[in-house]
Scaffold this active site. Structure first.
Site, PDB file in Angstrom:
ATOM      1  N   ILE A 109       0.666  -1.378   0.162  1.00 57.68           N
ATOM      2  CA  ILE A 109       0.019  -0.328  -0.019  1.00 57.68           C
ATOM      3  C   ILE A 109       0.684   1.264   0.050  1.00 57.68           C
ATOM      4  CG2 ILE A 109      -0.441   0.283   2.477  1.00 57.68           C
ATOM      5  CD1 ILE A 109      -3.461   0.688   1.309  1.00 57.68           C
TER       6      ILE A 109
ATOM      7  N   ASP B 115       0.973  -0.087   9.539  1.00 58.36           N
ATOM      8  CA  ASP B 115       1.305   1.146  10.163  1.00 58.36           C
ATOM      9  C   ASP B 115       2.881   1.612  10.164  1.00 58.36           C
ATOM     10  OD1 ASP B 115       0.216   3.258  11.885  1.00 58.36           O
ATOM     11  OD2 ASP B 115       0.156   2.041  13.547  1.00 58.36           O
TER      12      ASP B 115
ATOM     13  N   TYR C 169      -4.457  -7.830  14.326  1.00 56.60           N
ATOM     14  CA  TYR C 169      -5.870  -7.769  15.135  1.00 56.60           C
ATOM     15  C   TYR C 169      -6.559  -9.076  14.887  1.00 56.60           C
ATOM     16  CZ  TYR C 169      -5.343  -2.941  16.864  1.00 56.60           C
ATOM     17  OH  TYR C 169      -4.948  -1.824  17.417  1.00 56.60           O
TER      18      TYR C 169
ATOM     19  N   THR D 220      -6.876  -7.948   9.741  1.00 55.80           N
ATOM     20  CA  THR D 220      -6.418  -9.036   9.444  1.00 55.80           C
ATOM     21  C   THR D 220      -5.087  -9.433   9.633  1.00 55.80           C
ATOM     22  OG1 THR D 220      -6.218  -8.569   7.015  1.00 55.80           O
ATOM     23  CG2 THR D 220      -8.431  -9.305   7.398  1.00 55.80           C
ATOM     24  N   GLY D 221      -4.284  -8.675  10.308  1.00 52.99           N
ATOM     25  CA  GLY D 221      -2.752  -8.937  10.592  1.00 52.99           C
ATOM     26  C   GLY D 221      -2.691  -9.274  12.164  1.00 52.99           C
TER      27      GLY D 221
HETATM   28  N1  AR6 Z   1       0.824  -3.115   2.345  1.00 49.19           N
HETATM   29  C1  AR6 Z   1      -0.290  -3.693   2.349  1.00 49.19           C
HETATM   30  N2  AR6 Z   1      -0.977  -4.284   3.240  1.00 49.19           N
HETATM   31  C2  AR6 Z   1       0.246  -4.756   4.275  1.00 49.19           C
HETATM   32  C3  AR6 Z   1       1.282  -4.057   4.215  1.00 49.19           C
HETATM   33  C4  AR6 Z   1       1.594  -3.303   3.313  1.00 49.19           C
HETATM   34  N3  AR6 Z   1       2.617  -2.569   3.369  1.00 49.19           N
HETATM   35  N4  AR6 Z   1       1.814  -4.576   5.532  1.00 49.19           N
HETATM   36  C5  AR6 Z   1       1.122  -5.382   6.111  1.00 49.19           C
HETATM   37  N5  AR6 Z   1      -0.124  -5.519   5.367  1.00 49.19           N
HETATM   38  P1  AR6 Z   1      -1.904  -5.096  10.371  1.00 49.19           P
HETATM   39  P2  AR6 Z   1      -4.182  -4.772  11.838  1.00 49.19           P
HETATM   40  C6  AR6 Z   1      -1.306  -6.381   5.561  1.00 49.19           C
HETATM   41  O1  AR6 Z   1      -1.227  -6.120  11.259  1.00 49.19           O
HETATM   42  O2  AR6 Z   1      -4.670  -6.346  11.824  1.00 49.19           O
HETATM   43  C7  AR6 Z   1      -0.257  -2.387  13.926  1.00 49.19           C
HETATM   44  O3  AR6 Z   1       0.857  -2.498  14.748  1.00 49.19           O
HETATM   45  C8  AR6 Z   1      -1.301  -7.606   6.342  1.00 49.19           C
HETATM   46  O4  AR6 Z   1      -0.825  -8.714   5.863  1.00 49.19           O
HETATM   47  O5  AR6 Z   1      -1.078  -3.913   9.753  1.00 49.19           O
HETATM   48  O6  AR6 Z   1      -5.453  -3.822  11.602  1.00 49.19           O
HETATM   49  C9  AR6 Z   1      -1.188  -1.273  14.302  1.00 49.19           C
HETATM   50  O7  AR6 Z   1      -0.378  -0.088  14.867  1.00 49.19           O
HETATM   51  C10 AR6 Z   1      -2.658  -7.938   6.884  1.00 49.19           C
HETATM   52  O8  AR6 Z   1      -3.327  -8.463   5.782  1.00 49.19           O
HETATM   53  O9  AR6 Z   1      -3.194  -4.280  10.843  1.00 49.19           O
HETATM   54  C11 AR6 Z   1      -2.187  -1.692  15.362  1.00 49.19           C
HETATM   55  O10 AR6 Z   1      -1.585  -1.793  16.417  1.00 49.19           O
HETATM   56  C12 AR6 Z   1      -3.066  -6.575   6.739  1.00 49.19           C
HETATM   57  O11 AR6 Z   1      -2.326  -5.639   6.141  1.00 49.19           O
HETATM   58  C13 AR6 Z   1      -2.409  -3.117  14.576  1.00 49.19           C
HETATM   59  O12 AR6 Z   1      -1.343  -3.489  13.788  1.00 49.19           O
HETATM   60  C14 AR6 Z   1      -3.459  -5.647   8.198  1.00 49.19           C
HETATM   61  O13 AR6 Z   1      -2.433  -6.123   9.264  1.00 49.19           O
HETATM   62  C15 AR6 Z   1      -3.541  -3.023  13.592  1.00 49.19           C
HETATM   63  O14 AR6 Z   1      -3.728  -4.531  13.261  1.00 49.19           O
END
Ligand code: AR6
Length: 180
Positions: free
Chosen positions: A16, A39, A130, A127-128
């Site tokens: 992203i 993030d 959380y 989906t990561g």
């Molecule tokens: N581009 C697109 N998708 C991504 C990228 C990227 N660069 N990196 C990871 N993903 P998560 P959450 C995907 O954990 O579950 C953070 O520490 C990843 O594979 O980023 O909402 C925040 O500060 C997954 O499918 O977000 C919060 O504390 C998706 O993005 C917490 O994590 C979401 O994973 C939020 O958790």
């Protein structure tokens, strides 16, 4: 085809932080002070400007409640803006997770409309770290986006999935929804 009145909707595999949409969405946490996953990648690549703006927002209005969204500039990113939202932490499904996830997508779309942002890229929120089950999250993400881009405004809305496995889940869920 994209026309003046139609939103192009795409599901892609990718990072992203590399998207050149006018705004990208960050799956943040309530503190808005950064973290891992998307993030971490957004703050790393976007530079300190984004965190400085997040701090101003928190000072002014407090932390970001799950399901709500706030906006900052994109710092050094290709995107001009970052819309930060907070998804639900998965607790088994009976703690209002679905509604919070729906609100997160909806409030990002609404905030983008309000700011006249015409192209927007979403990650798969929650989906990561959380731990929201992928199929259930995909269904909510797709239904909410599709329902809310019917009214003309956006030129393009994208869902950007980070790896093949979750990309496949989103494509399969999209096919299932389209058949219904
Ligand atoms: N581009 C697109 N998708 C991504 C990228 C990227 N660069 N990196 C990871 N993903 P998560 P959450 C995907 O954990 O579950 C953070 O520490 C990843 O594979 O980023 O909402 C925040 O500060 C997954 O499918 O977000 C919060 O504390 C998706 O993005 C917490 O994590 C979401 O994973 C939020 O958790």
């Amino acid at each position: 085809m994209t026309t003046k009145f139609k939103t192009k909707f795409t599901i892609i595999k990718g990072d992203i932080t590399e998207q050149d949409s006018q705004a990208i969405v960050n799956a943040a946490n309530s503190s808005l002070m950064g973290g891992g996953g998307v993030d971490g990648a957004i703050h790393r690549k976007g530079g300190p400007q984004i965190l400085a703006e997040c701090k101003e927002i928190v000072n002014k209005q407090g932390q970001c409640v799950p399901g709500e969204a706030v906006i900052t500039s994109g710092g050094k990113l290709k995107a001009a803006y970052v819309i930060h939202t907070v998804g639900p932490i998965w607790r088994g499904g009976n703690s209002g997770e679905a509604e919070v996830l729906r609100n997160a997508y909806y409030n990002c779309l609404q905030l983008a409309r309000l700011r006249n942002i015409k192209s927007l890229a979403f990650p798969s929120i929650s989906t990561g770290a959380y731990k929201y089950p992928w199929e259930l999250a995909a269904q909510i993400a797709l239904e909410t986006i599709i329902a809310n881009i019917k009214k003309p405004h956006f030129t393009e809305v994208k869902l950007v999935l980070f790896n093949e496995d979750i990309y496949k889940v989103y494509v399969d869920t999209y096919k299932k929804i389209s058949r219904e």
